[in-house]
Enzyme design. Structure first.
Site, PDB file in Angstrom:
ATOM      1  CG  HIS A  39      -1.927   1.026   1.302  1.00 21.08           C
ATOM      2  ND1 HIS A  39      -2.773   1.192   2.381  1.00 21.08           N
ATOM      3  CD2 HIS A  39      -2.259   1.999   0.415  1.00 21.08           C
ATOM      4  CE1 HIS A  39      -3.566   2.220   2.161  1.00 21.08           C
ATOM      5  NE2 HIS A  39      -3.271   2.725   0.971  1.00 21.08           N
ATOM      6  CG  HIS A  45       1.699   0.519   4.909  1.00 16.12           C
ATOM      7  ND1 HIS A  45       1.294   1.743   4.435  1.00 16.12           N
ATOM      8  CD2 HIS A  45       0.559  -0.219   5.028  1.00 16.12           C
ATOM      9  CE1 HIS A  45      -0.012   1.744   4.282  1.00 16.12           C
ATOM     10  NE2 HIS A  45      -0.495   0.559   4.634  1.00 16.12           N
ATOM     11  CG  ASP A  47      -2.307  -2.526   4.895  1.00 17.90           C
ATOM     12  OD1 ASP A  47      -2.154  -2.114   6.062  1.00 17.90           O
ATOM     13  OD2 ASP A  47      -2.412  -1.762   3.918  1.00 17.90           O
ATOM     14  CE  LYS A 253       0.411   9.681  -1.198  1.00 11.48           C
ATOM     15  NZ  LYS A 253       0.959   8.442  -1.749  1.00 11.48           N
TER      16      LYS A 253
HETATM   17 MN    MN Z   1      -2.620   0.125   4.378  1.00 10.74          MN
END
Ligand code: MN
Length: 253
Positions: A39, A45, A47, A253
């Protein structure tokens, strides 16, 4: 009641008329699927999600999983996700919670070793993964911290040593196999854009060196932030030195 509440937080954080993410539907027939999604959000990162009781129990892993049993990867527990999320690959629009591209990095099934619900409660969950990239025995171990909230949400994701295997260092699965298991795409291709590197392994550009410390390009290594206070000294070398916490990973974001 825990059951009915399972997806409340997921629902509260999202506007489903604006994001392509699946709606907060509780799965009736529960299986043991697992998925790892890469992601490119506020901070890149991975998930990590395990299906249990009709939802995907979820952790955000800033540095991603490692096949090396010597690596302890910080895994920040986040809200339960609907099971349908396990097939989601695409782009969450800017301005939405977790905005950025999501790539289906690995998927398969998992088998609990012992009682999974008790493991979650006690902060010591052991399981086997049967995925395309991740296999064998793994553990999620909760880290004790000072803050009550943080103590409950921070775990370490660890590959368990397989009995009878030699202690040779495995390669970095994240760089060796960056592609989607669904589409074969890279995260840049999912986003459909010329990708601006935000990977820890990428060389720091001049532009990056002058960017704000808290900005989306903030990287471990290039700019070491002080460790959060809740990480005990003996774990300081184990957990990532990058700033952690769910809010920093998944912002609008
Ligand atoms: Mn995520």
């Amino acid at each position: 009641m825990v059951f009915a509440m399972a997806l409340e937080e997921y629902k509260r954080k999202r506007r489903f008329e604006e994001t392509p993410e699946p709606p907060p539907k509780l799965q009736k027939k529960t299986e043991h699927r697992f998925v790892v999604q890469k992601h490119d959000a506020t901070r890149l990162h991975y998930d990590f999600r395990l299906e249990l009781d009709g939802v995907l129990k979820s952790w955000a892993v800033p540095k991603g999983p490692s096949l090396d049993p010597g690596d302890k990867r910080l895994a920040v527990e986040v809200e339960d996700h609907p099971v349908d999320y396990g097939s989601f690959e695409g782009t969450i629009p800017k301005g939405q919670y977790g905005g950025g591209s999501v790539l289906l990095w690995d998927r398969g099934t998992w088998s609990p070793i012992g009682d999974a619900r008790e493991g979650l409660r006690r902060g010591n969950l052991k399981f086997e993964l049967h995925g395309k990239k991740l296999q064998g025995a793994w553990a999620l171990i909760r880290i004790r911290g000072r803050g009550e909230e943080e103590a409950k949400k921070n775990w370490l994701l660890i590959k368990e040593r397989e009995p009878g295997t030699r202690a040779s260092r495995p390669g970095d699965i994240l760089t060796e196999r960056p592609e989607s298991v669904r589409s074969g795409k890279t995260i840049e291709q999912v986003g459909g854009k010329t990708w601006k590197s935000s990977r820890p392994s990428a060389p720091a550009s001049k532009a990056k060196a002058t960017s704000a410390a808290s900005g989306p390009d903030a990287l471990p290594g290039s700019r070491r932030a002080p460790l959060p206070r809740w990480i005990p000294p003996q774990l300081a070398t184990l957990a990532s030195a990058a700033p952690s916490g769910e809010a920093w990973i998944h912002e609008i974001k």
